[in-house]
Design an enzyme around this catalytic site. Sequence first.
Site, PDB file in Angstrom:
ATOM      1  CE1 TYR A 155      -2.928  -6.396   9.032  1.00 39.52           C
ATOM      2  CE2 TYR A 155      -5.201  -5.585   9.241  1.00 39.52           C
ATOM      3  CZ  TYR A 155      -3.807  -5.925   8.491  1.00 39.52           C
ATOM      4  OH  TYR A 155      -3.724  -5.139   7.302  1.00 39.52           O
TER       5      TYR A 155
ATOM      6  CD  GLU B 212      -2.778   1.165   2.483  1.00 37.87           C
ATOM      7  OE1 GLU B 212      -3.737   1.971   2.657  1.00 37.87           O
ATOM      8  OE2 GLU B 212      -2.845   0.045   3.251  1.00 37.87           O
TER       9      GLU B 212
ATOM     10  CD  GLU C  49      -9.763  -2.608   6.283  1.00 35.08           C
ATOM     11  OE1 GLU C  49      -9.924  -1.691   6.977  1.00 35.08           O
ATOM     12  OE2 GLU C  49      -9.151  -3.613   6.583  1.00 35.08           O
TER      13      GLU C  49
ATOM     14  CD  GLU D  18      -5.812  -4.818   4.317  1.00 32.27           C
ATOM     15  OE1 GLU D  18      -5.427  -4.428   5.730  1.00 32.27           O
ATOM     16  OE2 GLU D  18      -6.270  -3.765   3.667  1.00 32.27           O
TER      17      GLU D  18
END
Length: 503
Positions: free
Chosen positions: A243, A26, A172, A291
């Site tokens: 995450y 990114e 997202e 991700e």
Amino acid sequence: MKASVTAHRTYTVSRIDDRVYGAFLEHLGRAVYEGIYEPTHPTADANGMRGDVANLVRELDVPFVRYPGGNFVSAYNWEDGIGPKEDRPTRLDLAWHTSESNEVGIHEFADWAESVGTDMMLALNLGTRGIQEARDFVEYVNHPGGSAWSDLRKKNGRADPWNVKLWCLGNEMDGPWQVGHKTAYEYGRLANETAKAVRAFDRNLELIVCGSSHANMPTYPEWERTVLEETYDEIDHVSLHMYFRNPEKNTADYLALNQKLDDYIGTVASTIRYVKSKKRSKKDVTICFDEWNVWYHSNQQDREILDGANGWPHAPGLLEDIYNFEDVLQVGCVLNTFIRNADTVKLAAIAQLVNVIAPIMTEKGGRAWRQTIFWPFWFASRYGRGTALHLVTDGPGYDCAHGDNVPFVDVSGVHDEAAGTVTLFVVNRSQTDTIELDTRLAGFGKLRVETHKMIRHDDLEAVNTADRPDEVAPQDGTGASLDGEHLTCPLPALSYHVIRLRA
């Protein structure tokens, strides 16, 4: 203690899609600038891309890299990154409170991707933009010529189209932090119409619709149901993100987080099946986990920049987690979960690739090195291609915040029939005990132990640095023994293992 595993050649989960070992870059922090791109670096090529970083990316053999975001994409104008560099505008990036020079755009990234042997997954801005900009971008990237956008690409130096197949419909969009955040219905309608428009250009594109940003979102899993009901016939994959954090320094809870990941995958898979049944569809939609990684070490140090205290800096150090040995075990467990869910998770991308929560770190003008988590990803990418085996396991476990009787031994198995190999990826989560692994391998013929590698360190906080790049690194394992169909191997407390058997 002992843990038993049974693997049979006939009992499998699915062929593993190689694209489960993808990555993400990114325009965030030093991921692009000073990460892959640093024209003044001694190893830089004619395009300004760092050769030392490129070599490490080639080692990981990632089949695709997602680009350019991430939160960044939701306010990004792709046209800013084409044409002469001196004419490109500098923009303020609202996602990360930094400035973007647009020195790297689609041409530079595409050339880099080609140089490291990977494909592109491109993200479309459905935050501040929509259908028209999406179809223009697809035309610019994929049309051979004879149209306004494809001819502009040729004018800008690229004669042949890149023929990118993977396209993300936003990022997202369930998140209130996202520029252009939408409700599930609003997003689903826009995503569906965008998908229809780009499919009118090419029916063979693979389109990825936004699922939940994480499993704690208040809209999860209703978000998936609503979005899929609006888009099911036009898309191929639903994107999930997760995450993994351990701010409380609780190793037992931390290393059990893949139990939550497994539930997350299972819930969304069930939602997909529900929508498929409701629509009486014959089409299968799968999961793109584009991700995932450990992310918590750098949170406090990032606050000043993200809160705007330093103005709008260009490519500051952001999200630069320094990974330790404990994170090796976590990443190993996550990869095992993806392998065990190979029938559902067809694509995944470690976030990210360089400097920003990444397996590769760099110094400006200086060295590049492998973080600790580089190694479990490297082993999975190298040896985890083939067919995921359905393993029957039995052994001791422990209770924690994320589940009861969480097995101390986390294991996945891969059979590569063409290569004649069976590979076991094993993590011992016990903090105190060596566990004897007893595996029965049935139907594979006569095997021999070809490789046994282990990652272990006495200090869970041990890290790799530019000065000590191999502090946490693979070493030869000991004790793996094969007697007929029975493989035994001692697994020291808190250790990661790769055991590769060959016919």
